[in-house]
Design a protein around this motif. Sequence first.
Motif, PDB file in Angstrom:
ATOM      1  N   THR A 148       0.838  -1.201   0.000  1.00 14.60           N
ATOM      2  CA  THR A 148       0.000   0.000   0.000  1.00 14.60           C
ATOM      3  C   THR A 148       0.872   1.249   0.000  1.00 14.60           C
ATOM      4  OG1 THR A 148      -0.191   0.065   2.428  1.00 14.60           O
ATOM      5  CG2 THR A 148      -1.860  -1.190   1.228  1.00 14.60           C
ATOM      6  N   GLU A 149       2.033   1.175   0.630  1.00 14.64           N
ATOM      7  CA  GLU A 149       2.967   2.302   0.590  1.00 14.64           C
ATOM      8  C   GLU A 149       3.408   2.567  -0.844  1.00 14.64           C
ATOM      9  OE1 GLU A 149       6.267   1.734   3.140  1.00 14.64           O
ATOM     10  OE2 GLU A 149       5.102   1.823   4.991  1.00 14.64           O
ATOM     11  N   ALA A 150       3.756   1.488  -1.546  1.00 12.89           N
ATOM     12  CA  ALA A 150       4.178   1.628  -2.941  1.00 12.89           C
ATOM     13  C   ALA A 150       3.035   2.210  -3.771  1.00 12.89           C
ATOM     14  CB  ALA A 150       4.606   0.269  -3.495  1.00 12.89           C
ATOM     15  N   GLY A 151       1.805   1.757  -3.479  1.00 16.99           N
ATOM     16  CA  GLY A 151       0.646   2.264  -4.210  1.00 16.99           C
ATOM     17  C   GLY A 151       0.429   3.749  -3.983  1.00 16.99           C
ATOM     18  N   LYS A 152       0.563   4.193  -2.743  1.00 15.96           N
ATOM     19  CA  LYS A 152       0.356   5.612  -2.440  1.00 15.96           C
ATOM     20  C   LYS A 152       1.401   6.477  -3.131  1.00 15.96           C
ATOM     21  CE  LYS A 152      -0.674   8.767   1.368  1.00 15.96           C
ATOM     22  NZ  LYS A 152      -0.827   8.911   2.836  1.00 15.96           N
ATOM     23  N   LYS A 157       2.816  10.303  -7.692  1.00 14.93           N
ATOM     24  CA  LYS A 157       3.464  10.636  -8.962  1.00 14.93           C
ATOM     25  C   LYS A 157       2.423  10.961 -10.032  1.00 14.93           C
ATOM     26  CE  LYS A 157       7.717   7.961  -8.298  1.00 14.93           C
ATOM     27  NZ  LYS A 157       8.560   6.849  -8.817  1.00 14.93           N
ATOM     28  N   ILE A 158       1.348  10.170 -10.067  1.00 15.53           N
ATOM     29  CA  ILE A 158       0.276  10.430 -11.037  1.00 15.53           C
ATOM     30  C   ILE A 158      -0.345  11.793 -10.773  1.00 15.53           C
ATOM     31  CG2 ILE A 158      -2.018   9.695 -11.810  1.00 15.53           C
ATOM     32  CD1 ILE A 158      -1.187   6.823 -11.272  1.00 15.53           C
ATOM     33  N   GLU A 160       0.987  14.421  -9.254  1.00 15.86           N
ATOM     34  CA  GLU A 160       1.906  15.507  -9.603  1.00 15.86           C
ATOM     35  C   GLU A 160       1.949  15.738 -11.113  1.00 15.86           C
ATOM     36  OE1 GLU A 160       5.438  14.083  -7.737  1.00 15.86           O
ATOM     37  OE2 GLU A 160       4.975  15.028  -5.791  1.00 15.86           O
ATOM     38  N   LYS A 161       1.876  14.658 -11.868  1.00  7.27           N
ATOM     39  CA  LYS A 161       1.858  14.792 -13.329  1.00  7.27           C
ATOM     40  C   LYS A 161       0.551  15.424 -13.786  1.00  7.27           C
ATOM     41  CE  LYS A 161       2.406  12.197 -17.622  1.00  7.27           C
ATOM     42  NZ  LYS A 161       2.632  10.866 -18.251  1.00  7.27           N
ATOM     43  N   ALA A 162      -0.563  15.035 -13.138  1.00  6.85           N
ATOM     44  CA  ALA A 162      -1.868  15.607 -13.488  1.00  6.85           C
ATOM     45  C   ALA A 162      -1.901  17.105 -13.197  1.00  6.85           C
ATOM     46  CB  ALA A 162      -2.970  14.887 -12.719  1.00  6.85           C
ATOM     47  N   VAL A 163      -1.269  17.510 -12.080  1.00  2.00           N
ATOM     48  CA  VAL A 163      -1.209  18.932 -11.737  1.00  2.00           C
ATOM     49  C   VAL A 163      -0.404  19.680 -12.791  1.00  2.00           C
ATOM     50  CG1 VAL A 163      -0.252  20.602 -10.100  1.00  2.00           C
ATOM     51  CG2 VAL A 163      -1.514  18.614  -9.251  1.00  2.00           C
ATOM     52  N   ILE A 171      -6.814  14.676 -11.283  1.00  2.00           N
ATOM     53  CA  ILE A 171      -6.506  15.272  -9.979  1.00  2.00           C
ATOM     54  C   ILE A 171      -7.579  14.874  -8.965  1.00  2.00           C
ATOM     55  CG2 ILE A 171      -6.433  17.457  -8.692  1.00  2.00           C
ATOM     56  CD1 ILE A 171      -5.084  18.657 -11.233  1.00  2.00           C
ATOM     57  N   GLN A 172      -8.846  14.993  -9.363  1.00  2.00           N
ATOM     58  CA  GLN A 172      -9.942  14.650  -8.462  1.00  2.00           C
ATOM     59  C   GLN A 172      -9.939  13.154  -8.141  1.00  2.00           C
ATOM     60  OE1 GLN A 172     -11.851  16.827  -6.808  1.00  2.00           O
ATOM     61  NE2 GLN A 172     -10.499  18.319  -7.828  1.00  2.00           N
ATOM     62  N   PHE A 173      -9.600  12.340  -9.135  1.00  2.00           N
ATOM     63  CA  PHE A 173      -9.531  10.895  -8.920  1.00  2.00           C
ATOM     64  C   PHE A 173      -8.466  10.567  -7.864  1.00  2.00           C
ATOM     65  CE2 PHE A 173      -7.361   6.866 -10.045  1.00  2.00           C
ATOM     66  CZ  PHE A 173      -8.401   5.992  -9.822  1.00  2.00           C
ATOM     67  N   CYS A 174      -7.293  11.164  -8.013  1.00  2.00           N
ATOM     68  CA  CYS A 174      -6.209  10.913  -7.054  1.00  2.00           C
ATOM     69  C   CYS A 174      -6.579  11.393  -5.658  1.00  2.00           C
ATOM     70  CB  CYS A 174      -4.923  11.597  -7.524  1.00  2.00           C
ATOM     71  SG  CYS A 174      -4.178  10.828  -8.982  1.00  2.00           S
ATOM     72  N   LYS A 175      -7.263  12.525  -5.573  1.00  2.00           N
ATOM     73  CA  LYS A 175      -7.677  13.047  -4.269  1.00  2.00           C
ATOM     74  C   LYS A 175      -8.603  12.068  -3.564  1.00  2.00           C
ATOM     75  CE  LYS A 175      -7.127  18.051  -4.894  1.00  2.00           C
ATOM     76  NZ  LYS A 175      -7.831  19.351  -4.966  1.00  2.00           N
ATOM     77  N   ARG A 176      -9.482  11.421  -4.342  1.00  2.00           N
ATOM     78  CA  ARG A 176     -10.390  10.436  -3.746  1.00  2.00           C
ATOM     79  C   ARG A 176      -9.588   9.251  -3.192  1.00  2.00           C
ATOM     80  NH1 ARG A 176     -15.769  10.572  -5.551  1.00  2.00           N
ATOM     81  NH2 ARG A 176     -16.084   8.767  -4.193  1.00  2.00           N
ATOM     82  N   ILE A 177      -8.530   8.865  -3.916  1.00  2.00           N
ATOM     83  CA  ILE A 177      -7.665   7.780  -3.451  1.00  2.00           C
ATOM     84  C   ILE A 177      -6.991   8.176  -2.138  1.00  2.00           C
ATOM     85  CG2 ILE A 177      -5.590   6.421  -3.933  1.00  2.00           C
ATOM     86  CD1 ILE A 177      -7.942   5.620  -5.665  1.00  2.00           C
TER      87      ILE A 177
END
Length: 201
Positions: A148-152, A157-158, A160-163, A171-177
């Motif tokens: 889960t650490e690796a996943g977070k 990274k995803i 930061e690239k989206a930003v 961005i919204q998808f990652c925030k939900r994660i």
Amino acid sequence: MKKSKTISELVMDYFKKHPNEDLPHGPVVDWVTKEWLKNHETPPRDPWRAIRKLHQQGKLLKIKKGVYRYDPDYTKKTELFEFPPKVKEEILKRDGYKCVVCGMGLKDGVELVVDHIIPKDKGGSNDISNGQTLCMKHNLLKKNYSQTEAGKRYFIKIYEKAVAENDHKMIQFCKRIFDAYDEYGINGHIPRPNGKPKNKQ
């Protein structure tokens, strides 16, 4: 009538016949299957899983993917570092023979394990204070924390690239994660990113 050996016992028999050799799991599985069929009508179920489990128990060394070694000296040291039976029983008794996370126990039909709170490879001891009772589900979850650490970190990274690309949907998808990580209290030691996207044109 002689009791037939388990898959794990057969796996260890093979490795003990080839001590300190780096063995790919293919020949091991073939030998175990052959021996198993001497006393059973159907092939053994996933012998490679038994190899992996024996590695997790400290009885086999993983050299690389699919290759393992039995080192008698290493195994002896590992066994010495396991909780002694008496200490295990004290921990189970202290915890009421129930998982300290969910409260389920043998009466609920779940298998219990005595877990090192601080892992052995990180300096954890065999003292009662370093032990806890977990059901198999929560023991597995604990072992998977590294994943889960690796996943977070991957989602960071995803994000930061989206930003950088001003991808508001991602961005919204990652925030939900990240919200899910926070809600369940997982990997809080890894701070969630604070990057903000540019305003939409």
